[in-house]
Design a protein around this motif. Structure first.
Motif, PDB file in Angstrom:
ATOM      1  N   UNK A   1       0.808  -1.215   0.000  1.00 61.91           N
ATOM      2  CA  UNK A   1       0.000   0.000   0.000  1.00 61.91           C
ATOM      3  C   UNK A   1       0.839   1.262   0.000  1.00 61.91           C
ATOM      4  N   UNK A   2       2.004   1.210   0.638  1.00 68.66           N
ATOM      5  CA  UNK A   2       2.910   2.362   0.681  1.00 68.66           C
ATOM      6  C   UNK A   2       3.327   2.758  -0.737  1.00 68.66           C
ATOM      7  N   UNK A   3       3.629   1.755  -1.562  1.00 65.90           N
ATOM      8  CA  UNK A   3       4.008   2.037  -2.939  1.00 65.90           C
ATOM      9  C   UNK A   3       2.885   2.689  -3.724  1.00 65.90           C
ATOM     10  N   UNK A   4       1.643   2.288  -3.454  1.00 65.62           N
ATOM     11  CA  UNK A   4       0.511   2.865  -4.168  1.00 65.62           C
ATOM     12  C   UNK A   4       0.326   4.340  -3.819  1.00 65.62           C
ATOM     13  N   UNK A   5       0.464   4.671  -2.531  1.00 61.60           N
ATOM     14  CA  UNK A   5       0.344   6.071  -2.124  1.00 61.60           C
ATOM     15  C   UNK A   5       1.527   6.893  -2.631  1.00 61.60           C
ATOM     16  N   UNK A   6       2.713   6.265  -2.710  1.00 63.65           N
ATOM     17  CA  UNK A   6       3.870   6.970  -3.257  1.00 63.65           C
ATOM     18  C   UNK A   6       3.626   7.340  -4.713  1.00 63.65           C
TER      19      UNK A   6
ATOM     20  N   UNK B   1      16.110   4.837  19.301  1.00 63.65           N
ATOM     21  CA  UNK B   1      16.153   5.590  18.053  1.00 63.65           C
ATOM     22  C   UNK B   1      14.921   5.296  17.188  1.00 63.65           C
ATOM     23  N   UNK B   2      14.513   4.030  17.147  1.00 63.77           N
ATOM     24  CA  UNK B   2      13.322   3.661  16.384  1.00 63.77           C
ATOM     25  C   UNK B   2      12.079   4.328  16.958  1.00 63.77           C
ATOM     26  N   UNK B   3      11.994   4.338  18.308  1.00 64.27           N
ATOM     27  CA  UNK B   3      10.845   4.963  18.963  1.00 64.27           C
ATOM     28  C   UNK B   3      10.800   6.456  18.678  1.00 64.27           C
ATOM     29  N   UNK B   4      11.966   7.109  18.623  1.00 67.84           N
ATOM     30  CA  UNK B   4      12.009   8.544  18.330  1.00 67.84           C
ATOM     31  C   UNK B   4      11.517   8.818  16.903  1.00 67.84           C
ATOM     32  N   UNK B   5      11.969   8.018  15.952  1.00 65.32           N
ATOM     33  CA  UNK B   5      11.517   8.189  14.561  1.00 65.32           C
ATOM     34  C   UNK B   5      10.021   7.931  14.442  1.00 65.32           C
ATOM     35  N   UNK B   6       9.540   6.904  15.144  1.00 62.91           N
ATOM     36  CA  UNK B   6       8.114   6.595  15.098  1.00 62.91           C
ATOM     37  C   UNK B   6       7.291   7.732  15.682  1.00 62.91           C
ATOM     38  N   UNK B   7       7.761   8.339  16.783  1.00 64.04           N
ATOM     39  CA  UNK B   7       7.031   9.443  17.397  1.00 64.04           C
ATOM     40  C   UNK B   7       6.859  10.604  16.422  1.00 64.04           C
ATOM     41  N   UNK B   8       7.911  10.902  15.660  1.00 62.85           N
ATOM     42  CA  UNK B   8       7.827  11.983  14.668  1.00 62.85           C
ATOM     43  C   UNK B   8       6.785  11.642  13.611  1.00 62.85           C
ATOM     44  N   UNK B   9       6.794  10.387  13.150  1.00 65.01           N
ATOM     45  CA  UNK B   9       5.838   9.976  12.122  1.00 65.01           C
ATOM     46  C   UNK B   9       4.405   9.989  12.653  1.00 65.01           C
ATOM     47  N   UNK B  10       4.216   9.612  13.908  1.00 63.28           N
ATOM     48  CA  UNK B  10       2.874   9.629  14.494  1.00 63.28           C
ATOM     49  C   UNK B  10       2.348  11.057  14.562  1.00 63.28           C
ATOM     50  N   UNK B  11       3.189  11.999  14.971  1.00 58.51           N
ATOM     51  CA  UNK B  11       2.776  13.405  15.033  1.00 58.51           C
ATOM     52  C   UNK B  11       2.347  13.881  13.645  1.00 58.51           C
TER      53      UNK B  11
ATOM     54  N   UNK C   1      -1.072  16.762   0.330  1.00 64.06           N
ATOM     55  CA  UNK C   1      -0.727  16.667   1.754  1.00 64.06           C
ATOM     56  C   UNK C   1      -1.303  15.394   2.367  1.00 64.06           C
ATOM     57  N   UNK C   2      -2.513  15.020   1.940  1.00 69.85           N
ATOM     58  CA  UNK C   2      -3.104  13.792   2.455  1.00 69.85           C
ATOM     59  C   UNK C   2      -2.293  12.572   2.012  1.00 69.85           C
ATOM     60  N   UNK C   3      -1.800  12.600   0.765  1.00 69.78           N
ATOM     61  CA  UNK C   3      -0.958  11.493   0.282  1.00 69.78           C
ATOM     62  C   UNK C   3       0.329  11.404   1.089  1.00 69.78           C
ATOM     63  N   UNK C   4       0.916  12.561   1.431  1.00 77.67           N
ATOM     64  CA  UNK C   4       2.119  12.569   2.277  1.00 77.67           C
ATOM     65  C   UNK C   4       1.800  11.957   3.641  1.00 77.67           C
ATOM     66  N   UNK C   5       0.660  12.364   4.209  1.00 74.28           N
ATOM     67  CA  UNK C   5       0.260  11.809   5.496  1.00 74.28           C
ATOM     68  C   UNK C   5       0.071  10.308   5.442  1.00 74.28           C
ATOM     69  N   UNK C   6      -0.520   9.812   4.348  1.00 72.86           N
ATOM     70  CA  UNK C   6      -0.718   8.371   4.198  1.00 72.86           C
ATOM     71  C   UNK C   6       0.612   7.640   4.087  1.00 72.86           C
ATOM     72  N   UNK C   7       1.565   8.217   3.352  1.00 72.05           N
ATOM     73  CA  UNK C   7       2.889   7.596   3.215  1.00 72.05           C
ATOM     74  C   UNK C   7       3.580   7.506   4.568  1.00 72.05           C
ATOM     75  N   UNK C   8       3.515   8.600   5.338  1.00 69.68           N
ATOM     76  CA  UNK C   8       4.124   8.600   6.670  1.00 69.68           C
ATOM     77  C   UNK C   8       3.405   7.620   7.588  1.00 69.68           C
ATOM     78  N   UNK C   9       2.074   7.596   7.513  1.00 68.58           N
ATOM     79  CA  UNK C   9       1.289   6.689   8.359  1.00 68.58           C
ATOM     80  C   UNK C   9       1.675   5.239   8.107  1.00 68.58           C
ATOM     81  N   UNK C  10       1.780   4.874   6.837  1.00 68.26           N
ATOM     82  CA  UNK C  10       2.116   3.491   6.496  1.00 68.26           C
ATOM     83  C   UNK C  10       3.559   3.171   6.889  1.00 68.26           C
ATOM     84  N   UNK C  11       4.461   4.131   6.730  1.00 64.13           N
ATOM     85  CA  UNK C  11       5.855   3.922   7.152  1.00 64.13           C
ATOM     86  C   UNK C  11       5.919   3.605   8.636  1.00 64.13           C
TER      87      UNK C  11
END
Length: 465
Positions: A127-132, A179-189, A307-317
């Motif tokens: 799904x990430x590839x589709x939103x990309x 480090x993984x948790x820090x990256x995930x927190x940024x993506x969740x925000x 912007x919604x597509x960017x949000x979806x890409x980050x969400x899936x990541x």
């Protein structure tokens, strides 16, 4: 070896707690990071696509369907909260089953989780590839060709974007849990901000007439919508896989599980109100990217869709990262118990992560996403999840009876009624799945039993002891 004795041998709760307290993983995660971990695993591609499937069967009452699905998930979340605080180890429901239902059931539970986590990560990566591609079309006017963005059988040769997102998650995991948790927190925000932005735009176009009639398809439609939406809540248990990396697991794990579920439920309901208020519910039929469709109608500006597509890409990541993390930690526990090869529980002294485990899991998931059309196989993740949820509710009931005085930092309210309701809800959801899903599940279980009786049963640490 007596097969029955091997199948029912249990690992004492005290031994599990001792392993967690003296384990090789580093305790580096606080309440905020644990909460973000569960939100990251739950809040993903589901909300971006599931609305288009649920609104046509529930109408405007899809808002209540989200609430009903959230309450159904809450029964199991309460059981997870009690056991995570009582047995803070990395194995999650696998370890809880080992302590209460015996080795065979624990193996089956762990095997279900391998299916759930592995296939779901592969599916999400696709799904990430589709939103990309959607973002590339909106921004640059071109997309990655099907030959390099689809697996064989779906018009392509290899799904390169799916490989890329899995490898990115792998490198983050190898750098360490903190480090993984820090990256995930940024993506969740970022992804929460994207959904809040959607609500702000959609609420500007809300019309009261779109909410009447509120129950056009009756209570049957309301419950059918809840059944579809339940799977948007899968992932709240991710914090329980971090039991050995939490700084204060007895206090923080129950809070993180329940807090993440509450945040996700409120956000889902807000998005649902904004979406069905801005657009008549009949217009959602056949819309896979429902949120993009709503923005396309109410806001005549391609910037918002981008912007919604960017949000979806980050969400899936974020989902790929957190679910891959959970998979490695469950295999870590199974390896430590001797049920899978010992190499999967070796921890790198510098990063504090199970390096070989992470490489093996990431390679398997990347290959699955790149070369195999998932199709109905992806639906089997739901049945494996529900089976694990049901076992957690049973484990609460058994431990309350066998060890009523054991210290618990959180207790399920209204027990035994609440865990029993959790078991019944999981059973109902499993029975609502189609026959093809059950066939895949049965085949996966048969393979798992062959591995257990041919390898794991004799190499188990409990067998050696």
């Amino acid at each position: 070896m007596n097969l029955r004795a091997a199948a029912v041998r249990r690992k004492p709760v005290a031994d599990l707690i001792t392993e967690g307290d003296h384990g090789t993983l580093k305790r580096s995660l606080g309440l905020g990071q644990l909460t973000m971990l569960s939100i990251g695993a739950t809040l993903g591609s589901g909300i971006f696509v599931v609305l288009g499937e649920a609104v046509p069967v529930a109408g405007p009452a899809v808002v209540l369907s989200f609430v009903l699905a959230g309450v159904t998930a809450l029964f199991s979340a309460l059981s997870y909260a009690e056991l995570a605080g009582m047995i803070p180890v990395s194995g999650s429901s696998y370890s809880y089953a080992y302590a209460t239902l015996g080795e065979l059931v624990a193996w089956v539970c762990g095997w279900c989780l391998v299916l759930e986590y592995g296939v779901s990560v592969a599916s999400v990566a696709v799904g990430w590839g589709q939103y990309l591609n959607e973002l590339l079309r909106l921004t640059f006017g071109f997309a990655i060709p099907d030959a390099l963005s689809q697996p064989p059988g779906s018009g392509g040769i290899v799904n390169v974007p799916a490989i890329v997102v899995v490898l990115l998650a792998m490198f983050l995991l190898l750098s360490g849990a903190k480090e993984s948790a820090r990256a995930n927190a940024i993506m969740v925000v970022i992804k929460v901000g994207t959904l809040v932005l959607f609500c702000a735009i959609a609420f500007s176009a809300v019309r009261a007439a779109n909410f009447t009639p509120f129950l056009p398809l009756g209570l049957a439609g309301l419950s059918a919508g809840a059944a579809k939406l339940f799977f948007s809540y899968i992932g709240f248990d991710a914090a329980s896989t971090a039991g050995e990396e939490a700084k204060n697991p007895q206090r923080d794990l129950p809070r993180a599980i329940l807090l993440s579920l509450a945040i996700v439920t409120v956000l889902y309901c807000l998005v649902a109100v904004a979406a069905v208020g801005a657009l008549p519910w009949q217009e959602f039929d056949g819309q896979e990217a429902a949120l993009s469709h709503v923005l396309g109608v109410v806001a005549d500006n391609p910037l918002w869709a981008g912007l919604l597509a960017v949000g979806a890409i980050v969400a899936i990541s974020s989902v790929v990262l957190t679910v891959l993390y959970g998979q490695t930690r469950i295999l870590f526990s199974m390896s430590r118990d001797g049920l899978v090869p010992a190499a999967l529980s070796k921890v790198d002294p510098k990063s504090g992560t199970p390096r070989i485990n992470t490489l093996v899991v990431s390679g398997f998931v990347a290959a699955l996403a790149a070369f195999i059309p998932l199709g109905k196989l992806a639906d089997a993740t739901s049945i494996g999840t529900l089976f694990a949820f049901g076992l957690v509710n049973v484990a609460v009931l058994l431990l309350r009876r066998r060890q009523p005085e054991a210290p618990r930092s959180f207790r399920v309210p209204f027990s035994p009624v609440t865990p029993i309701l959790g078991v019944l809800c999981c059973g109902y959801m499993m029975l609502s799945l189609d026959g093809a899903t059950w066939i895949v599940f049965a085949g996966w279980m048969a393979l798992g039993l062959l591995i257990y009786f041919g390898y794991s049963m004799r190499r188990s640490r409990l067998a050696a002891e």
